[in-house]
Design an enzyme around this catalytic site. Structure first.
Site, PDB file in Angstrom:
ATOM      1  N   ASP A  11     -24.888  -9.947  39.723  1.00 39.32           N
ATOM      2  CA  ASP A  11     -25.562 -10.286  40.826  1.00 39.32           C
ATOM      3  C   ASP A  11     -26.740  -9.771  41.205  1.00 39.32           C
ATOM      4  O   ASP A  11     -27.013  -8.280  40.995  1.00 39.32           O
ATOM      5  CB  ASP A  11     -24.810 -11.183  41.623  1.00 39.32           C
ATOM      6  CG  ASP A  11     -24.380 -10.146  42.521  1.00 39.32           C
ATOM      7  OD1 ASP A  11     -24.227  -9.066  41.646  1.00 39.32           O
ATOM      8  OD2 ASP A  11     -23.565 -10.414  43.674  1.00 39.32           O
ATOM      9  N   HIS A  33     -19.506  -3.964  17.789  1.00 36.77           N
ATOM     10  CA  HIS A  33     -17.991  -3.233  18.347  1.00 36.77           C
ATOM     11  C   HIS A  33     -18.522  -2.411  19.866  1.00 36.77           C
ATOM     12  O   HIS A  33     -18.936  -1.074  19.094  1.00 36.77           O
ATOM     13  CB  HIS A  33     -16.896  -2.737  17.527  1.00 36.77           C
ATOM     14  CG  HIS A  33     -16.347  -3.703  16.372  1.00 36.77           C
ATOM     15  ND1 HIS A  33     -15.002  -4.491  17.422  1.00 36.77           N
ATOM     16  CD2 HIS A  33     -16.304  -4.285  15.062  1.00 36.77           C
ATOM     17  CE1 HIS A  33     -15.007  -5.332  16.089  1.00 36.77           C
ATOM     18  NE2 HIS A  33     -15.403  -5.303  15.184  1.00 36.77           N
TER      19      HIS A  33
END
Length: 89
Positions: free
Chosen positions: A28, A20
């Site tokens: 990219d 969590h």
């Protein structure tokens, strides 16, 4: 031996350790990466694989609580932003 899902050993290792509120960045080329961060470079050729291809695969393996997109993401490429919203409703 794993037969389905993400077969890349390093990605599987990282995904197995997420809990969590942990963060996972998919980017990219060109994003500066801190030295202490795990970095798994998947590039084969320009735009192969695409960010959307990676996100689709991750969506099948992860329970995503929240996602963030760079502020300019929606204004520069609203079609891709819409695709991301479909992957992570």
């Amino acid at each position: 031996m794993k037969k389905k899902g993400i077969l890349n050993r390093e990605i599987s290792r990282v995904l197995a350790t997420l809990g969590h509120y942990d963060l996972l960045v998919v980017a990219d080329a060109g994003l500066p990466i801190p030295i202490h961060a795990d970095c798994i470079d998947l590039v084969v050729d320009k735009d192969i694989p695409t960010v959307l291809q990676i996100l689709k695969l991750l969506s099948s393996e992860l329970e995503v609580e929240e996602f963030y997109v760079a502020e300019e993401g929606n204004s520069i490429n609203s079609a891709q932003y819409s695709d991301i919203e479909r992957i992570f409703p």
